[in-house]
Every structure is written in C-alpha cells, then in structure tokens.
Design a protein around this motif. Structure first.
Motif, PDB file in Angstrom:
ATOM      1  N   ALA A  61      33.796  47.198  43.436  1.00 18.10           N
ATOM      2  CA  ALA A  61      34.144  46.178  44.509  1.00 18.10           C
ATOM      3  C   ALA A  61      35.656  46.235  44.794  1.00 18.10           C
ATOM      4  N   LEU A  62      35.846  46.200  46.013  1.00 16.86           N
ATOM      5  CA  LEU A  62      37.273  46.154  46.644  1.00 16.86           C
ATOM      6  C   LEU A  62      37.742  44.719  47.118  1.00 16.86           C
ATOM      7  N   VAL A  63      38.485  44.209  46.471  1.00 13.43           N
ATOM      8  CA  VAL A  63      38.696  42.626  46.834  1.00 13.43           C
ATOM      9  C   VAL A  63      40.182  42.535  47.311  1.00 13.43           C
ATOM     10  N   THR A  64      40.190  42.161  48.574  1.00 17.34           N
ATOM     11  CA  THR A  64      41.782  41.966  49.277  1.00 17.34           C
ATOM     12  C   THR A  64      42.228  40.570  49.362  1.00 17.34           C
ATOM     13  N   VAL A  65      43.245  40.541  48.866  1.00 15.17           N
ATOM     14  CA  VAL A  65      44.042  39.244  48.987  1.00 15.17           C
ATOM     15  C   VAL A  65      45.388  39.321  49.456  1.00 15.17           C
ATOM     16  N   VAL A  66      45.517  39.752  50.863  1.00  9.39           N
ATOM     17  CA  VAL A  66      47.056  39.947  51.316  1.00  9.39           C
ATOM     18  C   VAL A  66      47.433  38.944  52.362  1.00  9.39           C
ATOM     19  N   PRO A  67      48.448  38.916  52.727  1.00 13.01           N
ATOM     20  CA  PRO A  67      49.155  37.639  53.626  1.00 13.01           C
ATOM     21  C   PRO A  67      48.296  37.702  55.067  1.00 13.01           C
ATOM     22  N   GLY A  68      47.858  38.853  55.650  1.00 16.34           N
ATOM     23  CA  GLY A  68      47.507  38.850  57.020  1.00 16.34           C
ATOM     24  C   GLY A  68      46.787  39.970  57.182  1.00 16.34           C
ATOM     25  N   PRO A  69      46.404  40.146  58.640  1.00 19.19           N
ATOM     26  CA  PRO A  69      45.997  41.373  59.515  1.00 19.19           C
ATOM     27  C   PRO A  69      46.661  42.484  59.086  1.00 19.19           C
ATOM     28  N   ASP A  70      47.999  42.172  59.437  1.00 17.14           N
ATOM     29  CA  ASP A  70      48.768  43.572  59.315  1.00 17.14           C
ATOM     30  C   ASP A  70      48.791  44.166  57.950  1.00 17.14           C
ATOM     31  N   GLU A  71      48.934  43.450  56.855  1.00 14.87           N
ATOM     32  CA  GLU A  71      48.963  43.920  55.486  1.00 14.87           C
ATOM     33  C   GLU A  71      47.920  44.367  55.206  1.00 14.87           C
ATOM     34  N   ALA A  72      46.588  43.828  55.690  1.00 19.63           N
ATOM     35  CA  ALA A  72      45.121  44.492  55.301  1.00 19.63           C
ATOM     36  C   ALA A  72      45.141  45.763  55.935  1.00 19.63           C
ATOM     37  N   ALA A  73      45.303  45.812  57.265  1.00 22.40           N
ATOM     38  CA  ALA A  73      45.270  47.107  57.984  1.00 22.40           C
ATOM     39  C   ALA A  73      46.115  48.279  57.090  1.00 22.40           C
ATOM     40  N   ALA A  74      47.388  47.839  56.803  1.00 22.22           N
ATOM     41  CA  ALA A  74      48.236  48.871  55.997  1.00 22.22           C
ATOM     42  C   ALA A  74      47.541  49.302  54.784  1.00 22.22           C
ATOM     43  N   ARG A 145      24.143  39.837  46.715  1.00 20.10           N
ATOM     44  CA  ARG A 145      24.605  40.605  46.008  1.00 20.10           C
ATOM     45  C   ARG A 145      26.065  40.325  45.091  1.00 20.10           C
ATOM     46  N   CYS A 146      26.668  39.825  46.039  1.00 19.23           N
ATOM     47  CA  CYS A 146      28.039  39.444  45.744  1.00 19.23           C
ATOM     48  C   CYS A 146      28.380  38.063  44.918  1.00 19.23           C
ATOM     49  N   ARG A 147      27.116  37.322  44.856  1.00 15.98           N
ATOM     50  CA  ARG A 147      27.633  35.868  44.403  1.00 15.98           C
ATOM     51  C   ARG A 147      27.902  36.031  43.100  1.00 15.98           C
ATOM     52  N   PRO A 148      27.634  36.739  42.068  1.00 19.36           N
ATOM     53  CA  PRO A 148      28.192  36.809  40.852  1.00 19.36           C
ATOM     54  C   PRO A 148      29.629  36.911  40.668  1.00 19.36           C
ATOM     55  N   LEU A 149      30.041  37.612  41.581  1.00 18.37           N
ATOM     56  CA  LEU A 149      31.598  37.653  41.803  1.00 18.37           C
ATOM     57  C   LEU A 149      32.280  36.648  42.422  1.00 18.37           C
ATOM     58  N   LEU A 150      31.810  36.183  43.489  1.00 18.05           N
ATOM     59  CA  LEU A 150      32.351  34.971  44.222  1.00 18.05           C
ATOM     60  C   LEU A 150      32.254  33.705  43.301  1.00 18.05           C
ATOM     61  N   GLU A 151      31.034  33.672  42.521  1.00 18.85           N
ATOM     62  CA  GLU A 151      30.945  32.537  41.497  1.00 18.85           C
ATOM     63  C   GLU A 151      31.951  32.639  40.418  1.00 18.85           C
ATOM     64  N   ALA A 152      32.548  33.856  40.073  1.00 18.99           N
ATOM     65  CA  ALA A 152      33.518  33.628  39.111  1.00 18.99           C
ATOM     66  C   ALA A 152      34.820  33.011  39.453  1.00 18.99           C
ATOM     67  N   VAL A 153      35.017  32.638  40.771  1.00 16.46           N
ATOM     68  CA  VAL A 153      36.230  31.998  41.277  1.00 16.46           C
ATOM     69  C   VAL A 153      36.085  30.711  41.914  1.00 16.46           C
ATOM     70  N   THR A 154      34.649  30.443  42.052  1.00 12.83           N
ATOM     71  CA  THR A 154      34.431  28.881  42.631  1.00 12.83           C
ATOM     72  C   THR A 154      33.066  28.654  42.336  1.00 12.83           C
ATOM     73  N   THR A 155      32.692  27.396  42.545  1.00 15.33           N
ATOM     74  CA  THR A 155      31.328  27.084  42.333  1.00 15.33           C
ATOM     75  C   THR A 155      30.408  27.381  43.341  1.00 15.33           C
ATOM     76  N   PRO A 156      29.235  27.572  43.196  1.00 12.44           N
ATOM     77  CA  PRO A 156      28.122  27.781  44.340  1.00 12.44           C
ATOM     78  C   PRO A 156      28.201  26.798  45.604  1.00 12.44           C
ATOM     79  N   ASP A 157      28.270  25.621  45.130  1.00 13.21           N
ATOM     80  CA  ASP A 157      28.350  24.664  46.339  1.00 13.21           C
ATOM     81  C   ASP A 157      29.622  24.827  47.311  1.00 13.21           C
ATOM     82  N   ARG A 158      30.636  25.389  46.787  1.00 18.72           N
ATOM     83  CA  ARG A 158      31.847  25.723  47.630  1.00 18.72           C
ATOM     84  C   ARG A 158      31.661  27.230  48.504  1.00 18.72           C
TER      85      ARG A 158
END
Length: 296
Positions: A61-74, A145-158
């Motif tokens: 899995a590749l997870v991007t947490v960058v400030p905005g569109p320009d940073e993601a593209a770069a 398929r990605c729920r186990p990864l997402l649920e590592a950072v938040t609860t299912p209801d969120r």
C-alpha cells in the motif's frame, strides 16, 4: 494481516498516522522532503526511506499524506507506481483536487495499482487518537480490501463511502467550504450584534441554542473569543481548496454565488496576512475592517 506500507509525508498528520500503522502491526517505510523528520519516524518504529521510490519498492500500500495537489503530483512519478508490489493499492489521504488526482489515478491504473481516496477530517490530535473522519471515494471492493488499513487510523463508523472516484475529495472540499463560510457569516453576525449593543457571551449562548446553531458556534467560537485563530493550517492552502471547489461548481453548472463570496473573503485575507497558518484569519480580516475584536 500485516501489510508493508509506503507512507509519503511525515508532517503534522502523517506522523501520527505512521505511529498508528506501526502500532497496528504493519511494516511502514516513511519518507518526507525534510530529512530532519527521520528521527521522529524511527522513534515510532518505522523505517526511513530516502525517496518515495525507495519507500514504495515492494510495498502493498502507498499512502500519501501531503499538503495538496501539487505535492501529490510531484511525489508520484510513474516509477513510484511501478515499484509497488503486484496488486498494490494507492490510498490518497491528501485534500486533493478531483481533476488533478484523476490524472494520477489513470497513471496508477496503467501499472495495475488500485486507487482509493480518503481525505481526512480532523486535527493531528484526532489522528493520534484514532478518531479522524475519512471521506472515501473509489470502488466498494477496493474499500473493503483496505478497511483493515483504514481502521488502523480510525473507527469503522468514521469511514464514509461517498461513491466513485472524486466523490471523497469533493465531500471534503464541500465540508471545508461550509465551515469557512459559517465562520465568516458568524463573524459578521457577531460584529453586527456587538455593535448593536448585545453582549457577546449572551449572543453566543443564544445562537448556540437556536435554529442557527452549528458545530462552529458551539465548538470553535470559544477559541476565537480567546484570541486563537486556529493556527494549524495554512491560509494559502485554505484559499486553494476553496478555489478548487468553486471552480468545480462553475464547471458542473451549479450556482456558486455564496462560494464565490467565501473565496473572495479568503483571498483578501491571504493578501492581507500572507501564506501563514490560521483557519480563522478571514475572521481576523473582518474584525480589522470593523475595528472591533470579538472578545467577550
């Protein structure tokens, strides 16, 4: 099941997410343009990668947490997608622009990489405590398929599935538009009420308990009353996001007079204060124009 995660961005939001992925038992290789972030990343139990391509090599899995569109593209040339493990997924947690992200989605797909967008709602404290809200766009099977990864950072209801590609980004931008619009409208009402002789504390309590009440009035307004302009996010980023959602309304042919006004106020605030942190600096501009600080 343990996954190998390539985390791009170890800033205010990426760092607590890195810690939560590690705590959930995943192997994380993180990278950031600032080499001084290495010590923080290693202290969380993650690996440090010298480049995005290095972090992505063999990752599930590749997870991007960058400030905005320009940073993601770069950060995401074709070589990054090519370096991922077969069957990998790219989860973009950036507040991205739907059109810009669409170009990256096509490039990822050309390398057999599935894509899920999951922009976040919440603060660094919410990220650390696992209570972020995720606005997900993409195929339902990829989300499952990605729920186990997402649920590592938040609860299912969120975890809210908004629909197909682009809908998660749009939902986040709409929430931002309404919140910043509410902040400006509330400030105007308070300045008017105060000038008319109403005590600010009484007006706050009355509005909070009325049909005009909102989370902004009940939860965030006390910070403004204390002189806190919520300096956790850049005014330039706020302006850019408001511009993206206003342009989207124009492109889709929906009315955008209110959005135009919110954008204009924040553009004026950006011109006045510059690209500094402050989610309520548009309110500071209105206070300056009125010659009055909103302090009980």
């Amino acid at each position: 099941m343990t996954s190998r995660i390539a985390l791009v961005g170890a800033g205010r939001m990426g760092t607590p997410l890195c810690g939560r992925f590690v705590s959930a038992g995943h192997v994380v290789a993180a990278c950031d343009l600032r080499p001084e972030r290495e010590a923080v990343v290693r202290a969380l139990g993650a690996e440090w990668a010298s480049s995005v391509e290095t972090a992505a090599t063999g990752a599930d899995a590749l997870v991007t947490v960058v400030p905005g569109p320009d940073e993601a593209a770069a950060a995401l040339p074709d070589a990054v997608f090519a370096a991922l493990a077969p069957g990998a997924v790219w989860i973009d947690m950036t507040s991205n622009a739907p059109a810009r992200a669409g170009e990256l989605r096509q490039r990822a797909g050309a390398h057999g990489v599935d894509v899920l967008e999951a922009p976040m709602g919440g603060s660094p404290a919410d990220a650390e405590q696992g209570r972020l809200r995720l606005f997900v766009g993409g195929p339902a099977d990829v989300l499952d398929r990605c729920r186990p990864l997402l649920e590592a950072v938040t609860t299912p209801d969120r975890i809210r599935h908004m629909g197909g590609p682009g809908t998660g980004y749009t939902a986040k931008l709409l929430i931002n538009l309404l919140w910043f619009g509410q902040a400006a409208a509330t400030a105007e009402a308070l300045l008017l009420g105060h000038r008319a002789g109403i005590d600010l504390t009484a007006l706050h309590d009355t509005l909070a308990d009325s049909a005009a009440g909102s989370d902004f009035i009940r939860r965030d307004l006390p910070s403004l009353f204390a002189g806190d302009y919520l300096r956790s996010y850049g005014l330039d980023r706020i302006h850019d996001q408001l511009r993206v959602i206003t342009e989207q309304a124009h492109d889709l042919g929906t009315p955008h007079e209110m959005a135009d006004t919110v954008l204009r106020i924040h553009r004026q605030a950006l011109e006045r204060f510059g690209p500094v942190d402050g989610e309520l600096l548009a309110v500071a501009l209105l206070e300056e124009i009125a010659g009055t600080l909103l302090r009980p």
